[in-house]
Scaffold this active site. Sequence first.
Site, PDB file in Angstrom:
ATOM      1  N   LYS A   1       0.830  -1.219   0.000  1.00 58.87           N
ATOM      2  CA  LYS A   1       0.000   0.000   0.000  1.00 58.87           C
ATOM      3  C   LYS A   1       0.853   1.253   0.000  1.00 58.87           C
ATOM      4  O   LYS A   1       0.412   2.298  -0.490  1.00 58.87           O
ATOM      5  CB  LYS A   1      -0.976  -0.025   1.167  1.00 58.87           C
ATOM      6  CG  LYS A   1      -2.017  -1.099   0.954  1.00 58.87           C
ATOM      7  CD  LYS A   1      -3.247  -0.935   1.782  1.00 58.87           C
ATOM      8  CE  LYS A   1      -4.281  -1.951   1.316  1.00 58.87           C
ATOM      9  NZ  LYS A   1      -5.241  -2.295   2.309  1.00 58.87           N
TER      10      LYS A   1
ATOM     11  N   LYS B   1      -4.802 -10.406  -5.887  1.00 58.59           N
ATOM     12  CA  LYS B   1      -5.984 -10.726  -5.086  1.00 58.59           C
ATOM     13  C   LYS B   1      -7.183  -9.893  -5.555  1.00 58.59           C
ATOM     14  O   LYS B   1      -7.008  -8.737  -5.942  1.00 58.59           O
ATOM     15  CB  LYS B   1      -5.641 -10.368  -3.632  1.00 58.59           C
ATOM     16  CG  LYS B   1      -6.705 -10.644  -2.628  1.00 58.59           C
ATOM     17  CD  LYS B   1      -6.339 -10.045  -1.279  1.00 58.59           C
ATOM     18  CE  LYS B   1      -6.625  -8.564  -1.217  1.00 58.59           C
ATOM     19  NZ  LYS B   1      -6.606  -7.989   0.129  1.00 58.59           N
TER      20      LYS B   1
ATOM     21  N   LYS C   1     -11.370  -5.034  -2.785  1.00 63.51           N
ATOM     22  CA  LYS C   1     -12.482  -4.063  -2.813  1.00 63.51           C
ATOM     23  C   LYS C   1     -12.097  -2.732  -3.447  1.00 63.51           C
ATOM     24  O   LYS C   1     -12.937  -2.018  -3.943  1.00 63.51           O
ATOM     25  CB  LYS C   1     -12.934  -3.646  -1.413  1.00 63.51           C
ATOM     26  CG  LYS C   1     -13.174  -4.625  -0.366  1.00 63.51           C
ATOM     27  CD  LYS C   1     -13.659  -3.868   0.885  1.00 63.51           C
ATOM     28  CE  LYS C   1     -13.625  -4.746   2.108  1.00 63.51           C
ATOM     29  NZ  LYS C   1     -12.305  -4.796   2.733  1.00 63.51           N
TER      30      LYS C   1
HETATM   31  P1  TYM Z   1     -10.579  -7.001   4.605  1.00 64.51           P
HETATM   32  O1  TYM Z   1     -11.644  -6.028   4.905  1.00 64.51           O
HETATM   33  O2  TYM Z   1      -9.595  -6.673   3.533  1.00 64.51           O
HETATM   34  O3  TYM Z   1     -11.215  -8.394   4.233  1.00 64.51           O
HETATM   35  C1  TYM Z   1     -12.194  -9.029   5.046  1.00 64.51           C
HETATM   36  C2  TYM Z   1     -11.981 -10.536   4.981  1.00 64.51           C
HETATM   37  O4  TYM Z   1     -12.060 -10.985   3.631  1.00 64.51           O
HETATM   38  C3  TYM Z   1     -10.892 -11.738   3.305  1.00 64.51           C
HETATM   39  N1  TYM Z   1     -10.569 -11.493   1.890  1.00 64.51           N
HETATM   40  C4  TYM Z   1     -10.418 -12.445   0.981  1.00 64.51           C
HETATM   41  N2  TYM Z   1     -10.504 -13.775   1.062  1.00 64.51           N
HETATM   42  C5  TYM Z   1     -10.308 -14.477  -0.085  1.00 64.51           C
HETATM   43  N3  TYM Z   1     -10.022 -13.902  -1.285  1.00 64.51           N
HETATM   44  C6  TYM Z   1      -9.925 -12.567  -1.410  1.00 64.51           C
HETATM   45  N4  TYM Z   1      -9.676 -11.994  -2.568  1.00 64.51           N
HETATM   46  C7  TYM Z   1     -10.126 -11.770  -0.225  1.00 64.51           C
HETATM   47  N5  TYM Z   1     -10.114 -10.427   0.002  1.00 64.51           N
HETATM   48  C8  TYM Z   1     -10.370 -10.280   1.317  1.00 64.51           C
HETATM   49  C9  TYM Z   1      -9.810 -11.197   4.215  1.00 64.51           C
HETATM   50  O5  TYM Z   1      -8.761 -12.132   4.373  1.00 64.51           O
HETATM   51  C10 TYM Z   1     -10.583 -10.938   5.488  1.00 64.51           C
HETATM   52  O6  TYM Z   1     -10.687 -12.122   6.251  1.00 64.51           O
HETATM   53  N6  TYM Z   1      -7.205  -6.443   8.255  1.00 64.51           N
HETATM   54  C11 TYM Z   1      -8.478  -7.039   7.898  1.00 64.51           C
HETATM   55  C12 TYM Z   1      -9.633  -6.571   8.758  1.00 64.51           C
HETATM   56  C13 TYM Z   1      -9.419  -6.755  10.209  1.00 64.51           C
HETATM   57  C14 TYM Z   1      -9.481  -7.970  10.938  1.00 64.51           C
HETATM   58  C15 TYM Z   1      -9.259  -7.597  12.294  1.00 64.51           C
HETATM   59  C16 TYM Z   1      -9.680  -9.297  10.553  1.00 64.51           C
HETATM   60  C17 TYM Z   1      -9.169  -5.768  11.107  1.00 64.51           C
HETATM   61  N7  TYM Z   1      -9.085  -6.255  12.381  1.00 64.51           N
HETATM   62  C18 TYM Z   1      -9.228  -8.577  13.287  1.00 64.51           C
HETATM   63  C19 TYM Z   1      -9.652 -10.254  11.561  1.00 64.51           C
HETATM   64  C20 TYM Z   1      -9.430  -9.904  12.915  1.00 64.51           C
HETATM   65  C21 TYM Z   1      -8.793  -6.674   6.464  1.00 64.51           C
HETATM   66  O7  TYM Z   1      -8.218  -5.785   5.908  1.00 64.51           O
HETATM   67  O8  TYM Z   1      -9.822  -7.387   5.942  1.00 64.51           O
END
Ligand code: TYM
Length: 334
Positions: free
Chosen positions: A112, A197, A200
């Site tokens: 990023k 990947k 969003k």
């Molecule tokens: P975020 O918002 O990017 O994504 C939410 C969840 O979706 C999964 N994910 C995917 N899984 C498979 N293929 C993909 N292309 C894909 N894109 C996203 C992510 O692995 C995630 O499980 N840092 C985290 C948010 C967070 C969090 C936490 C998660 C903040 N605090 C505490 C668990 C525990 C994030 O950016 O997720």
Amino acid sequence: MTRIFSGIKPTGHMTLGNYLGAVRQWTEVDQHRGEALFCVVDLHALTVEHDPARVLRLSRQVGTLLLAAGLDPAGCTLFVQSHVDEHARLSYVLECTASDGEMRRMIQYKEKTVQAQAAGESVRLSLLTYPVLMAADILAYGASEVPVGDDQTQHVELTRDLAVRFNQKYGQTFVVPRATRPTVAARVMDLQDPASKMGKTTVGTGGVVFVLDEADVVRKKVMRAVTDSGSGAVEYDREKKPGVANLLEVLAACGGGGTPEELAGSYASYGALKKDVADAVVEVLRPVRERHAELAADPGYLDGVLREGAARARAMARPTVDAAYRAIGLMPAG
Ligand code: TYM
């Protein structure tokens, strides 16, 4: 009882990757298996250039979508991160446990940072400290399991390291958690760029399927997916045919009736495979989209769920965060 915690950032519309990699496990498995908390992690959405009105709108949308996907507020706790002060309170103490070097090694920080610099934007300090806030999210609740997609593995590993280090230095305070991942589709790739990947925040390439996309939009995106230049056999080979492998994984995850390897054998052409993937994805997303429309018509319901969720979450987090403050040497308020 197993305590489970996970979260999703309101930085963009929820994608098929989010759904297959995380959200579906939360609704179908995790909320029934233990004491589960799911969080709209809005503070994390402020780590990159953001539009305040959009973050607000997306926070509501993500909350509504989690209910639409099947989270049951009677069986789990759904809340918004910024409604519970304990996350930020604990994050600071964990910053005093983490090192600058380990933060700079985080892959997402490196990626990023490059993106921000390419766009001529400055890099926010919170982007560097983001994984510590994520560790605080998890550790505040004593969660032992964190259901996430593949891309979050490194952050959960860091969380484990911080928990172990803190416990060793200041006394047993935190549960050391582990990541759990779905068996297929733990990393759904971009349909136009199968080396990246599905994310969003990718803009305008048509490689990202959003959970709220209309059926014809989903079909178009899948039918245009990049496979590979050869017209060879349909094979499951992530290295040599990443686009086809991605489609096979999505199909397997959407009830295609076999593992990606098994499914590969039943297709003679990429076109036939894409058609079945499109149908399967449309059918998996349809009920979520329909339920979302119903729930969005009653915003008061979401507000009530989030209010109760935050109250429950606060009560769960407070004792652990207080214990961490005492252990590290901060004076209790008189
Ligand atoms: P975020 O918002 O990017 O994504 C939410 C969840 O979706 C999964 N994910 C995917 N899984 C498979 N293929 C993909 N292309 C894909 N894109 C996203 C992510 O692995 C995630 O499980 N840092 C985290 C948010 C967070 C969090 C936490 C998660 C903040 N605090 C505490 C668990 C525990 C994030 O950016 O997720």
